[in-house]
Design a protein around this motif. Structure first.
Motif, mmCIF file in Angstrom:
data_model
loop_
_atom_site.group_PDB
_atom_site.id
_atom_site.type_symbol
_atom_site.label_atom_id
_atom_site.label_comp_id
_atom_site.label_asym_id
_atom_site.label_seq_id
_atom_site.Cartn_x
_atom_site.Cartn_y
_atom_site.Cartn_z
ATOM 1 N N TRP A 103 -12.402 6.188 1.588
ATOM 2 C CA TRP A 103 -12.359 5.682 2.960
ATOM 3 C C TRP A 103 -13.300 6.490 3.855
ATOM 4 N N TRP A 107 -16.435 5.102 5.838
ATOM 5 C CA TRP A 107 -16.487 5.311 7.287
ATOM 6 C C TRP A 107 -17.808 5.987 7.671
ATOM 7 N N PHE A 353 -18.655 -3.069 4.477
ATOM 8 C CA PHE A 353 -17.479 -3.531 5.216
ATOM 9 C C PHE A 353 -16.728 -4.591 4.425
ATOM 10 N N SER A 357 -12.935 -4.325 3.252
ATOM 11 C CA SER A 357 -11.972 -5.329 3.701
ATOM 12 C C SER A 357 -11.306 -5.995 2.503
ATOM 13 N N LEU A 362 -9.661 -2.462 5.514
ATOM 14 C CA LEU A 362 -10.003 -3.014 6.824
ATOM 15 C C LEU A 362 -9.368 -4.395 6.929
ATOM 16 N N SER A 478 -5.011 1.603 7.268
ATOM 17 C CA SER A 478 -5.517 1.401 5.915
ATOM 18 C C SER A 478 -4.558 1.888 4.835
#
Length: 517
Positions: A103, A107, A353, A357, A362, A478
């Motif tokens: 993560w 990020w 992303f 997701s 996400l 998350s």
């Protein structure tokens, strides 16, 4: 346990096998893809930033940054060949060191791709504005083409190109391999022409003093120049579309890096030797930071008659040594080719992303696919808005440094992951093995740490703040929504709208409720 949430490499590879992405890219196409992603704002624009920090010593800065990038590339090559799936450093970290670190890498990659796209947009603006002003002999007010830190108010051209690329990504327009090869050829031809014309007029006196601000300035320039090499990792996001990735990915990664390094050193020598590259000092002889209002004022006092003041360093250099039309041609080449770099960066961002997701880290709306264009339009538009805002109000140097902070973190994580996986899973097939791993990986990590701490203090503080926000988001959202944490099957690109299904428990294994099946 957070660190126990590790994606099985076998499951990741099995997922890749189920997907139907055509494998059409070979070693040459990957190398061209890498060169296309790497050669961009870094060499066209950051040459001026590096000169302000290190003077002629930026030659050494290119070598330092290139070396760190090379050892990181070797680690990337092993991972990319062994795990040819989407997600880049995020996926690799998830498979080796667990969800929390994955993560944090994902990020950090937001800083790499989105902020980098903003930086390239600003670089594109500088060259296009310079081309228009010189070719048509008009003066465009700085208020409309520079951000507040650069002596203007808003950079409208940079904002516009970011918006255009966002629209292209939403409707699904990706460069074909042929178009990308043409754009790469344009950039390489422009740099080659620059070198041919600049090297013969080199004055060796321009290399003295070689390091006016000491080795600290060389290190600071290396930390900024590292941006000039960013992009080779974007090649790994094309792993699922690569023929024989076990062979071609390492060739594409390392080959593109080698080509770019040679060009960078030659171009830097041409700039320094032909027009000089000494930093512009303040009224009391103090060093001025690139992207500062103080430097803008100092440059105004000398009518921007120094390469460190230029927003189009290579084109400016050509005009100064008597090749005005060649300067315009270089501006045109940058104007044509840099949008492809913006597109590549934003494409990489949206796909990172998308994968995050898809894993539940996400909100699922981020992986929502447009019913007509079949693109992840929600996250593409959101990314485009932020890229446009970055480009409108911040100078290229600050954006590049912020991007580098995220990139260096991600690169270090991959180097550690390769090292750890060699220890924990030594029997796994490795089509490409990083040579001298027990030397290469630690050097890569140490190099990334060295360059990170050579960044400006405000950049380091911003990265720490960004990481803190990331931890808050992870533990508030998350951690609870993670598909791995909830025991759900990973979603695939082709069935993104189908809810994930629970994994049936093995005989004798405990159910999610804690009772034996």
């Amino acid at each position: 346990m957070i660190f126990g949430r590790i994606k099985s490499l076998d499951a990741i590879l099995a997922t890749a096998e189920k997907k139907s992405l055509p494998r059409s890219l070979g070693a040459f196409q990957l190398t061209m893809l890498g060169v296309g992603a790497v050669i961009g704002t870094g060499i066209f624009v950051l040459t001026a930033e590096a000169a302000q920090k290190a003077g002629p010593g930026m030659m050494l800065s290119f070598v330092i940054a290139g070396f760190v990038c090379a050892v990181a590339a070797l680690c990337y090559a092993e991972m990319a060949a062994m795990v040819p799936v989407s997600g880049s450093a995020y996926t690799y970290t998830y498979a080796v060191m667990g969800e929390l670190l994955a993560w944090m890498v994902g990020w950090a990659l937001i800083l790499e791709y989105a902020v980098a796209a903003g930086a390239v947009s600003v670089g594109w603006s500088g060259y296009v504005v310079g081309l228009v002003e010189n070719a048509f002999h008009i003066d465009i007010p700085n208020t409309l083409v520079r951000g507040p830190f650069d002596g203007g108010f808003v950079n409208l051209p940079a904002m516009g190109i970011a918006g255009l690329v966002t629209w292209l990504l939403v409707i699904g327009t990706r460069e074909s391999a042929a178009v990308n090869a043409v754009l790469v050829t344009i950039k390489v031809a422009a740099l080659t022409l620059f070198v041919i014309l600049a090297l013969p007029v080199i004055n060796m006196d321009n290399f003295t003093p070689f390091s006016p601000l000491g080795f600290g300035g060389v290190s600071a320039a290396a930390a900024s120049i590292f941006f000039a090499y960013v992009g080779f990792d974007a090649v790994s996001t094309a792993a699922e579309e690569t023929k024989n990735p076990q062979r071609n990915m390492p060739i594409g990664l390392i080959g593109s890096l080698a080509i770019c390094t040679i060009f960078y050193i030659l171009v830097a020598a041409g700039v320094i030797g032909s027009v000089g590259a000494q930093p512009v000092a303040g009224p009391s002889g103090e060093a001025l930071n690139p992207g500062s209002t103080e430097l803008v004022q100092a440059c105004s006092a000398i009518h921007e008659a120094a390469v460190v003041c230029s927003k189009e360093a290579l084109a400016w250099t050509m005009r100064e040594i008597g090749w005005k039309q060649v300067g315009n041609l270089i501006g045109l080449a940058a104007g044509l080719a840099l949008p492809s770099v913006i597109l590549m960066m934003m494409f990489g961002q949206t796909r990172i992303f998308f994968v995050m997701s898809r894993d539940g880290l996400l909100p699922e709306v981020f992986s929502k696919v447009h019913p007509k264009f079949h693109t992840p339009y929600v996250i593409t538009i959101l990314t485009g808005i932020f890229v446009a805002l970055f480009a409108a109000f911040f100078p290229v140097g600050k954006l590049a440094d912020i991007s580098n902070s995220g990139t260096l973190f991600a690169f270090a994580a991959v180097a550690i992951a390769v090292f750890v996986l060699r220890r924990t899973d030594p029997g796994r097939k490795r089509p490409f093995r990083t040579p001298g791993l027990y030397f290469t990986a630690p050097i890569a990590v140490a190099g990334c740490i060295y360059l990170f701490f050579s960044l400006s203090d405000d950049t380091k503080l911003l990265f720490v703040g960004w990481a803190a926000i990331g931890l808050i988001v992870y533990f508030l959202y998350s951690y609870r929504k993670s598909h791995v944490g909830r025991g759900l099957v990973e979603m695939h690109e082709e069935d993104v709208d189908i809810p994930p299904q629970p994994v049936p428990p093995l005989p004798g294994a405990p159910t999610p409720g804690g009772q034996d099946a």
